[in-house]
Write a protein that holds these residues in place. Sequence first.
Motif, PDB file in Angstrom:
ATOM      1  N   MET A 135       0.832  -1.209   0.000  1.00  0.00           N
ATOM      2  CA  MET A 135       0.000   0.000   0.000  1.00  0.00           C
ATOM      3  C   MET A 135       0.863   1.254   0.000  1.00  0.00           C
ATOM      4  O   MET A 135       0.541   2.236  -0.673  1.00  0.00           O
ATOM      5  N   GLY A 136       1.972   1.228   0.740  1.00  0.00           N
ATOM      6  CA  GLY A 136       2.904   2.356   0.693  1.00  0.00           C
ATOM      7  C   GLY A 136       3.498   2.533  -0.687  1.00  0.00           C
ATOM      8  O   GLY A 136       3.712   3.659  -1.147  1.00  0.00           O
ATOM      9  N   LEU A 137       3.770   1.417  -1.376  1.00  0.00           N
ATOM     10  CA  LEU A 137       4.278   1.484  -2.745  1.00  0.00           C
ATOM     11  C   LEU A 137       3.254   2.115  -3.683  1.00  0.00           C
ATOM     12  O   LEU A 137       3.587   2.985  -4.496  1.00  0.00           O
ATOM     13  N   ILE A 138       2.007   1.719  -3.557  1.00  0.00           N
ATOM     14  CA  ILE A 138       0.958   2.274  -4.420  1.00  0.00           C
ATOM     15  C   ILE A 138       0.740   3.760  -4.136  1.00  0.00           C
ATOM     16  O   ILE A 138       0.660   4.579  -5.051  1.00  0.00           O
ATOM     17  N   PHE A 139       0.669   4.134  -2.852  1.00  0.00           N
ATOM     18  CA  PHE A 139       0.454   5.546  -2.528  1.00  0.00           C
ATOM     19  C   PHE A 139       1.670   6.395  -2.904  1.00  0.00           C
ATOM     20  O   PHE A 139       1.519   7.555  -3.288  1.00  0.00           O
ATOM     21  N   GLY A 140       2.865   5.834  -2.807  1.00  0.00           N
ATOM     22  CA  GLY A 140       4.050   6.561  -3.259  1.00  0.00           C
ATOM     23  C   GLY A 140       4.038   6.779  -4.756  1.00  0.00           C
ATOM     24  O   GLY A 140       4.411   7.854  -5.247  1.00  0.00           O
ATOM     25  N   LEU A 141       3.611   5.769  -5.513  1.00  0.00           N
ATOM     26  CA  LEU A 141       3.504   5.930  -6.966  1.00  0.00           C
ATOM     27  C   LEU A 141       2.447   6.967  -7.336  1.00  0.00           C
ATOM     28  O   LEU A 141       2.632   7.748  -8.277  1.00  0.00           O
ATOM     29  N   ILE A 142       1.353   6.991  -6.600  1.00  0.00           N
ATOM     30  CA  ILE A 142       0.323   8.007  -6.844  1.00  0.00           C
ATOM     31  C   ILE A 142       0.874   9.390  -6.520  1.00  0.00           C
ATOM     32  O   ILE A 142       0.614  10.361  -7.242  1.00  0.00           O
ATOM     33  N   ALA A 143       1.688   9.495  -5.453  1.00  0.00           N
ATOM     34  CA  ALA A 143       2.277  10.784  -5.090  1.00  0.00           C
ATOM     35  C   ALA A 143       3.247  11.272  -6.163  1.00  0.00           C
ATOM     36  O   ALA A 143       3.301  12.461  -6.468  1.00  0.00           O
ATOM     37  N   ASN A 198       1.953  14.722  -8.769  1.00  0.00           N
ATOM     38  CA  ASN A 198       2.525  15.986  -8.350  1.00  0.00           C
ATOM     39  C   ASN A 198       3.482  16.536  -9.403  1.00  0.00           C
ATOM     40  O   ASN A 198       4.465  15.896  -9.743  1.00  0.00           O
ATOM     41  N   PRO A 199       3.228  17.732  -9.912  1.00  0.00           N
ATOM     42  CA  PRO A 199       4.126  18.305 -10.919  1.00  0.00           C
ATOM     43  C   PRO A 199       5.386  18.938 -10.324  1.00  0.00           C
ATOM     44  O   PRO A 199       6.323  19.224 -11.051  1.00  0.00           O
ATOM     45  N   SER A 200       5.412  19.171  -9.033  1.00  0.00           N
ATOM     46  CA  SER A 200       6.567  19.803  -8.408  1.00  0.00           C
ATOM     47  C   SER A 200       7.664  18.778  -8.149  1.00  0.00           C
ATOM     48  O   SER A 200       7.395  17.702  -7.600  1.00  0.00           O
ATOM     49  N   PRO A 201       8.913  19.059  -8.514  1.00  0.00           N
ATOM     50  CA  PRO A 201       9.970  18.065  -8.327  1.00  0.00           C
ATOM     51  C   PRO A 201      10.320  17.814  -6.862  1.00  0.00           C
ATOM     52  O   PRO A 201      10.810  16.753  -6.523  1.00  0.00           O
ATOM     53  N   TYR A 202      10.044  18.776  -5.987  1.00  0.00           N
ATOM     54  CA  TYR A 202      10.399  18.590  -4.583  1.00  0.00           C
ATOM     55  C   TYR A 202       9.563  17.492  -3.935  1.00  0.00           C
ATOM     56  O   TYR A 202      10.081  16.602  -3.281  1.00  0.00           O
ATOM     57  N   PHE A 203       8.256  17.567  -4.121  1.00  0.00           N
ATOM     58  CA  PHE A 203       7.385  16.571  -3.513  1.00  0.00           C
ATOM     59  C   PHE A 203       7.429  15.250  -4.268  1.00  0.00           C
ATOM     60  O   PHE A 203       7.205  14.190  -3.689  1.00  0.00           O
ATOM     61  N   ALA A 204       7.708  15.300  -5.554  1.00  0.00           N
ATOM     62  CA  ALA A 204       7.862  14.056  -6.308  1.00  0.00           C
ATOM     63  C   ALA A 204       9.112  13.310  -5.858  1.00  0.00           C
ATOM     64  O   ALA A 204       9.132  12.078  -5.853  1.00  0.00           O
ATOM     65  N   ALA A 205      10.159  14.029  -5.449  1.00  0.00           N
ATOM     66  CA  ALA A 205      11.364  13.370  -4.934  1.00  0.00           C
ATOM     67  C   ALA A 205      11.057  12.636  -3.638  1.00  0.00           C
ATOM     68  O   ALA A 205      11.563  11.528  -3.407  1.00  0.00           O
ATOM     69  N   LEU A 206      10.227  13.214  -2.785  1.00  0.00           N
ATOM     70  CA  LEU A 206       9.829  12.524  -1.563  1.00  0.00           C
ATOM     71  C   LEU A 206       9.030  11.270  -1.892  1.00  0.00           C
ATOM     72  O   LEU A 206       9.224  10.214  -1.284  1.00  0.00           O
ATOM     73  N   GLY A 207       8.149  11.361  -2.878  1.00  0.00           N
ATOM     74  CA  GLY A 207       7.410  10.176  -3.311  1.00  0.00           C
ATOM     75  C   GLY A 207       8.328   9.104  -3.878  1.00  0.00           C
ATOM     76  O   GLY A 207       8.116   7.917  -3.660  1.00  0.00           O
ATOM     77  N   LEU A 208       9.381   9.506  -4.602  1.00  0.00           N
ATOM     78  CA  LEU A 208      10.337   8.537  -5.128  1.00  0.00           C
ATOM     79  C   LEU A 208      11.105   7.835  -4.021  1.00  0.00           C
ATOM     80  O   LEU A 208      11.390   6.637  -4.106  1.00  0.00           O
ATOM     81  N   VAL A 209      11.448   8.555  -2.973  1.00  0.00           N
ATOM     82  CA  VAL A 209      12.129   7.935  -1.832  1.00  0.00           C
ATOM     83  C   VAL A 209      11.214   6.917  -1.162  1.00  0.00           C
ATOM     84  O   VAL A 209      11.636   5.813  -0.811  1.00  0.00           O
TER      85      VAL A 209
END
Length: 173
Positions: A10-18, A22-33
């Motif tokens: 579920m964390g993997l799925i929600f991270g992929l959705i994040a 998100n078009p901003s690279p800052y929050f997308a980097a957190l989702g990638l982590v």
Amino acid sequence: MTYLMFLLLMGLIFGLIAVASNPSPYFAALGLVVVAGMGCGVMVSFGGPFLSLVLFLIYLGGMLVVFAYSAALAAEPYPESWGNWSVAVYGALYLMGVILVLFYFYGGWYESSWVPVDELSGLSMFRGDMSGVALMYSSGGWVLVISAWVLLLTLFVVLELTRGLSRGTLRVV
């Protein structure tokens, strides 16, 4: 152990959705982590701690350095966060897509596939990842070459996307 696998997936799925919403690279980097950590946790649960460690070190050590560099070059004063209306709409649409795929494939296929490797080792003398390193370099060697090529292509795509109007990535922020 099944609950841990459920939380990791579920964390993997929600991270992929994040990352996707998100078009901003800052929050997308957190989702990638989050996605990298959860994916490595899933691999460890299925018996691949070495491959999980290699993925985690290469991905977070290499690609996020390039990602942080390109995010610093493409700095925006007010990035869109997960609380913005457009990001929330995209996140809800992606979540509805995941739920539709879940209902489409719902029917009992998942019960036997969530068994971690340590629960199946009753009569085995070896761990589940004993031949993982040898298989990665023998049978999976072409996957390593393709992965290196994709990482190189991603580097060039990121550097091209962050290229300025005249001087490329050497512009002053």
